[in-house]
Design an enzyme around this catalytic site. Structure first.
Site: not given
Length: 270
Positions: A20, A173, A201
């Site tokens: 991105i 995360y 991604t």
């Protein structure tokens, strides 16, 4: 968005060598911005600049400036911030996009922080604080944090942000993404967070088997960089829709606690 809506703007995109970040840098440069392309190493940043020039029409070499810092080392982040201020004392937008999936095993950086918390949040916290002067030198400067819908499942372990007692890569995360989203409500610089959608991604395995293209995700990030798009400080977007973030991201107390914790962990007085 007009074809040159970013003419004259200087925009720093972290993690701009792939995914991105790379596509956002391309779209911003195509619309006239000068883009600082951040990579983990000088070689990666330069390779991204070369690839963007080779594959994008109407982008000139002078519009792209490679800049590097490994976010696993806070002194590199600090050195990079000083270089940015020297070369671009006025910055219109900072896109905090660099990110990594938390590793399987609990990993601590040389600075003493859990690696996903440092790379995904603390490095961006430090960078934003150090670039505050450049971002506020003219009215309208803003920060766009590329967050994640996974921030909703996160909780900040205030007494053990390193999660050294109980570690799970998904929880680590999610905590980092929640912290980044909470940080957008900090009053120093106008900032928003955006979940760009599930995109194909390197982070895709955290979410699903397939996703939209990085260019689709980047378009949602680029839209929020546009000075013509009005933003409310601390707002959270799911792609192009403004939605409520997790409750912690709107609590004044959480913002203050996070600032104190982050300042302590990066050794930088806020």
């Amino acid at each position: 968005m007009s074809s040159n809506s970013f003419a004259g703007s200087a925009i720093l995109v972290t993690g701009a060598t792939a995914g991105i970040g790379f596509e956002a840098a391309r779209q911003l440069a195509q619309r006239g911005a000068t883009v600082l392309i951040h990579g983990r190493t000088a070689e990666e940043a330069q390779a991204a600049v070369d690839a963007l020039i080779a594959t994008t029409s109407a982008v000139e070499a002078g519009q792209l400036c490679p800049i590097s810092a490994d976010f696993a080392y806070l002194d590199e982040v600090e050195a990079m911030a000083h270089r940015v201020i020297e070369t671009h004392p006025h910055l219109d937008v900072l896109v905090n996009n660099a990110g990594m999936a938390a590793p399987e095993r609990h990993t601590v950086t040389a600075d003493g922080n859990e690696i996903a918390f440092q790379v995904n949040f603390l490095a961006h916290y430090l960078l934003t604080c150090l670039l505050e002067r450049a971002l506020t030198s003219n009215p309208g400067g803003r920060v766009v944090n590329v967050s994640s819908s996974l921030h909703r499942s996160g909780s900040i372990q205030w007494s053990d942000p390193n999660r050294s007692r109980r570690y799970s890569r998904l929880a680590a995360y999610a905590q980092a993404q929640l912290a980044l989203t909470v940080f957008a409500a900090d009053p120093r610089v106008a900032a928003v967070s955006v979940h760009p959608g599930i995109c194909d991604t390197a982070l895709l395995p955290l979410y699903a088997h397939e996703g939209a293209t990085p260019a689709d995700g980047a378009a949602h990030v680029v839209r929020l960089c546009d000075p013509a798009v009005e933003i409310v400080n601390g707002a959270y977007y799911d792609r192009d829709q403004r939605v409520d973030p997790a409750p912690a991201a709107t609590e004044n107390r959480s913002v203050q606690r996070l600032n104190k914790l982050a300042a302590l962990l990066v050794g930088h007085s806020a």
